[in-house]
Design a protein around this motif. Sequence first.
Motif, short mmCIF file in Angstrom:
data_model
loop_
_atom_site.label_atom_id
_atom_site.label_comp_id
_atom_site.label_asym_id
_atom_site.label_seq_id
_atom_site.Cartn_x
_atom_site.Cartn_y
_atom_site.Cartn_z
N ASP A 1 0.84 -1.19 0.00
CA ASP A 1 0.00 0.00 0.00
C ASP A 1 0.88 1.24 0.00
O ASP A 1 1.94 1.27 0.64
CB ASP A 1 -0.92 0.01 1.22
CG ASP A 1 -1.98 -1.06 1.13
OD1 ASP A 1 -2.87 -0.92 0.28
OD2 ASP A 1 -1.93 -2.04 1.91
N VAL B 1 0.58 5.84 -0.64
CA VAL B 1 -0.26 7.02 -0.83
C VAL B 1 0.51 8.00 -1.71
O VAL B 1 1.70 8.23 -1.52
CB VAL B 1 -0.68 7.68 0.51
CG1 VAL B 1 0.51 8.19 1.31
CG2 VAL B 1 -1.68 8.79 0.28
N ARG C 1 0.46 11.77 -2.68
CA ARG C 1 -0.11 12.99 -2.12
C ARG C 1 -0.39 14.03 -3.21
O ARG C 1 0.38 14.16 -4.17
CB ARG C 1 0.83 13.56 -1.08
CG ARG C 1 0.96 12.64 0.14
CD ARG C 1 1.82 13.26 1.23
NE ARG C 1 2.04 12.31 2.30
CZ ARG C 1 3.08 11.48 2.37
NH1 ARG C 1 4.00 11.49 1.43
NH2 ARG C 1 3.20 10.64 3.37
N ASP D 1 -8.63 9.84 -1.86
CA ASP D 1 -8.79 10.01 -0.42
C ASP D 1 -8.49 11.47 -0.09
O ASP D 1 -7.36 11.81 0.24
CB ASP D 1 -7.86 9.06 0.32
CG ASP D 1 -8.08 9.06 1.83
OD1 ASP D 1 -9.11 9.60 2.28
OD2 ASP D 1 -7.22 8.52 2.55
N ASP E 1 -5.38 13.19 -1.67
CA ASP E 1 -4.41 12.13 -1.93
C ASP E 1 -5.05 10.95 -2.65
O ASP E 1 -6.27 10.85 -2.75
CB ASP E 1 -3.80 11.65 -0.61
CG ASP E 1 -3.12 12.77 0.16
OD1 ASP E 1 -2.67 13.75 -0.48
OD2 ASP E 1 -3.03 12.67 1.40
N ALA F 1 -4.96 6.75 -2.56
CA ALA F 1 -4.54 5.49 -1.95
C ALA F 1 -4.28 4.49 -3.07
O ALA F 1 -5.12 4.31 -3.96
CB ALA F 1 -5.62 4.98 -1.01
N THR G 1 5.24 10.63 -2.52
CA THR G 1 4.67 9.31 -2.32
C THR G 1 5.24 8.68 -1.06
O THR G 1 6.42 8.88 -0.75
CB THR G 1 5.00 8.38 -3.51
OG1 THR G 1 4.58 9.02 -4.71
CG2 THR G 1 4.32 7.05 -3.40
#
Length: 162
Positions: free
Chosen positions: A7, A9, A11, A98, A101, A103, A144
């Motif tokens: 996983d 993220v 941004r 999200d 951002d 996900a 990231t």
Amino acid sequence: MRHVELDAVVRNDKAEDVFTAVAKWERYPELAPHVRATTVHSTLPEPVGSSSWELHFRSGLLRWTETDTFHQDRLEIHFEQTDGDFDSFVGRWVLRQDGADVAVHFEADFDFGIPSLEGILDPIAERVIKETVAWAVTGLFADTAVLGDHGLAEPQPVAAAG
């Protein structure tokens, strides 16, 4: 069967843009040192594509060709090996907006079909796959983070060959 997940993220980006960038398999050799080569046979905007991969693995190469199914409406990419070194290799990318951002979730299941060697091969393949995804995602986007206890050294962008 071995399960791999990662996983991250991204941004301050849009999920649709991240989706398009993640699917640029031809960029992965410049982003991830484990990737020796990718050949994109067909890709977006087609709903179903195909790509061939070569990853450095142990003292040789891990090779496969996969079908890539692009679900732009759901921001998912599903893949399945059609030919190659795995007995089976299937997985997906799932992206979700999200707030500001994005996900990014990657998961795959693989099996070499050699039970006597799974204790040796599976952990190495899991590490190579996770590191490849981490390097690619962090190389594709300026801001990231790879999430969770993934057991990886923090990847740094790889300079493009010039």
